[in-house]
Enzyme design. Structure first.
Site, mmCIF file in Angstrom:
data_model
loop_
_atom_site.group_PDB
_atom_site.id
_atom_site.type_symbol
_atom_site.label_atom_id
_atom_site.label_comp_id
_atom_site.label_asym_id
_atom_site.label_seq_id
_atom_site.Cartn_x
_atom_site.Cartn_y
_atom_site.Cartn_z
ATOM 1 N N HIS A 72 0.851 -1.200 0.000
ATOM 2 C CA HIS A 72 0.000 0.000 0.000
ATOM 3 C C HIS A 72 0.881 1.242 0.000
ATOM 4 C CE1 HIS A 72 -4.321 -1.225 1.358
ATOM 5 N NE2 HIS A 72 -3.845 -2.023 0.415
ATOM 6 N N TYR A 201 -8.920 6.317 7.572
ATOM 7 C CA TYR A 201 -8.958 6.754 8.979
ATOM 8 C C TYR A 201 -9.887 7.970 9.044
ATOM 9 C CZ TYR A 201 -4.770 3.948 9.923
ATOM 10 O OH TYR A 201 -3.874 2.912 10.078
ATOM 11 N N PRO A 310 -3.538 1.114 18.974
ATOM 12 C CA PRO A 310 -3.391 0.525 17.627
ATOM 13 C C PRO A 310 -3.535 1.527 16.481
ATOM 14 C CG PRO A 310 -5.514 -0.052 18.559
ATOM 15 C CD PRO A 310 -4.739 0.638 19.646
ATOM 16 N N LYS A 314 1.645 0.320 15.142
ATOM 17 C CA LYS A 314 3.069 0.244 15.471
ATOM 18 C C LYS A 314 3.453 -1.007 16.264
ATOM 19 C CE LYS A 314 3.899 3.220 13.143
ATOM 20 N NZ LYS A 314 4.718 2.944 11.989
ATOM 21 N N TYR A 402 4.176 6.651 9.860
ATOM 22 C CA TYR A 402 3.348 5.490 9.492
ATOM 23 C C TYR A 402 4.185 4.410 8.795
ATOM 24 C CZ TYR A 402 -1.042 3.129 8.398
ATOM 25 O OH TYR A 402 -2.077 2.212 8.347
HETATM 26 C C1 PHB Z 1 -5.864 -3.657 10.959
HETATM 27 O O1 PHB Z 1 -6.002 -3.933 9.754
HETATM 28 O O2 PHB Z 1 -6.186 -4.456 11.870
HETATM 29 C C2 PHB Z 1 -5.306 -2.296 11.354
HETATM 30 C C3 PHB Z 1 -4.802 -1.463 10.367
HETATM 31 C C4 PHB Z 1 -4.295 -0.210 10.726
HETATM 32 C C5 PHB Z 1 -4.311 0.187 12.047
HETATM 33 C C6 PHB Z 1 -4.821 -0.662 13.046
HETATM 34 C C7 PHB Z 1 -5.333 -1.912 12.698
HETATM 35 O O3 PHB Z 1 -3.843 1.426 12.381
#
Ligand code: PHB
Ligand code: APR
Length: 408
Positions: A72, A201, A310, A314, A402
């Site tokens: 990605h 997000y 989460p 990280k 990120y």
């Molecule tokens: C997930 O796909 O579980 C996931 C992806 C990004 C995040 C947290 C969880 O920031």
């Protein structure tokens, strides 16, 4: 039983450490309290930083990731019904991430360890770390109804946030830094293709939402040759910010989809596809660091030493940085006799740990609406998001955080 490195825990940290040590010709034994099926199905995050991808490839543990993972190049931020894409390569000089679930990383590492590595004992509960301040530490453990001691030269506690490793560090030499959040994540898996081809997000007055993805269940086992599937064959992984102590069963499927619709709404008519929800669970959110990450011949790695909310994905990537640092330091000790890198282990790891804690805290406070948020707080969040859309420097800071901080 005796080995050079006693590893407590077969999560990503313990499993990758065993692989790195094996490749360096250093023997280890992994003690895991749960059974294999439990470890392999435990739902966790799914984003691998560029550094983690490079480490797994160099360790010879990336064949299925390269076949089934999804590279990605960006994420989408959503707020005020607006959409803004953060272009990772453009902002970081070429870095990206890989969508590949932690469950899959663990399955791959377990398969390799059982095929080529040293002993990996499932249902082996570590009871205590003994003699950490001596040159012959040990791990007392129970396995198949018998208690035994694993005698080692070094013990690395990769036993997560509730393990025994961190408790073996005397309270008078350790310091804990912690923040808990008044909310958690309600996470779902749903049998419907993701409604966007990258992660989304969303900041909303009703709370945060995240749209992610997973390979279809049929692809979850490394057996057999499978061609890479397009993202349209993936399934939806999604999260909603909920008050802490929420019970997942309090939310019906329809209520979850309705709330995701509200929080992910855009002014350009984007649609969220619905499907059958196959799992739902609530994850609490916490920031936690225990310093130092070493006491004598006991080293802490991964969630055993630090927890991040989460939001910034990280957790696994920090665990990778810790075990790479330990493996390099022990190799240096065995090759040169110098303990300087082992002595610097905690300081080296904590530099990266605190940058990840800062990034995860920033993402969490920018995107989640606290129960006591004021209109001023709301405007500050929107101003922070606006800044990222308008400033190359602000966008770069997010993209660098990120895609990950350098392992060295
Ligand atoms: C997930 O796909 O579980 C996931 C992806 C990004 C995040 C947290 C969880 O920031
Ligand atoms: N004896 C043996 N094994 C133990 C013990 C014990 N006393 N206590 C815990 N364990 C095992 C757990 O069953 C688990 O499999 O240690 C492992 C720790 O794994 P994780 O919790 O996954 O921690 P880590 O390997 O550091 O990976 C961090 O995992 O939890 C996620 O969000 C976290 O993504 C991050 C990643």
């Amino acid at each position: 039983m005796r080995t050079t490195v006693g590893i407590i825990g077969a999560g990503p940290a313990g499993l990758l450490l065993a692989r790195l040590l094996h490749n360096a010709g250093i023997d280890s034994v992994v003690l895991e309290s749960r059974d294999r099926a439990y470890v392999e199905q435990r739902q966790r995050a799914g984003i691998l930083e560029q550094g983690t991808v490079d480490v797994l490839r160099a360790a010879g543990a990336a064949e299925r990731m390269d076949r089934e993972g999804l590279p990605h190049d960006g994420i989408e931020l959503r707020f005020d019904k607006r959409r803004h894409r953060v272009d990772f390569p453009a902002l970081t000089g070429g870095r990206s991430v890989m969508v590949y679930a932690q469950t899959e990383v663990c399955k791959d590492l377990i398969a390799i360890q059982l095929a080529e590595g040293g002993p990996l004992l499932f249902e082996a509960q570590a009871l205590a770390v003994e003699g950490a301040e001596t040159e012959r530490p040990g791990v007392r453990f129970r396995h198949e109804g018998r208690e035994d001691v694993l005698e080692c030269d070094y013990v690395v506690a990769c036993d997560g946030s509730w393990g025994v490793g961190r408790k073996a560090v005397p309270a008078d030499v350790s310091q804990v830094f912690e923040r808990t959040y008044p909310f958690g994540w309600l996470g779902i898996l749903a049998d419907v293709a993701p409604s966007h081809d990258e992660l989304v997000y969303a900041r909303h007055d009703r709370g945060f939402a995240l749209l992610s993805m997973r390979p279809p269940v049929s692809r979850r086992h490394p057996s057999g040759e499978v061609a890479s599937l397009p993202v349209s064959s993936y399934i939806t992984r999604a999260y909603l910010q909920v008050p802490d102590a929420t019970d997942a069963d309090d939310w019906s499927d329809e209520e979850i989809w309705d709330e995701l619709d509200r929080r992910l709404e855009t002014s350009d008519g984007w649609r969220l596809e619905r499907g059958v929800i196959t799992s739902k669970s609530v994850t609490p959110m916490r920031s936690y660091v225990q310093e130092p990450m070493r006491h004598g011949r006991l080293f802490l790695a991964g969630d055993a030493a630090h927890i991040v909310p989460p939001t910034g994905a990280k957790g696994l990537n920090l665990a990778v940085g810790d075990v790479v640092t330990f493996a390099r330091a022990l190799t240096h000790r065995l090759e040169t006799g110098s303990t300087e890198r082992l002595d610097a282990y905690s300081q080296t790891c904590l530099r990266r740990v605190w940058q990840a804690e800062r990034f995860s805290y920033a993402m969490t406070t920018m995107l989640h609406r606290a129960p006591d948020a004021t209109p001023f707080d709301d405007r500050i969040q929107l101003a922070r998001l606006d800044r990222i859309t308008a400033s190359h420097a602000a966008g770069t800071d997010l993209a660098e955080g990120y895609t990950g901080f350098p392992l060295d």
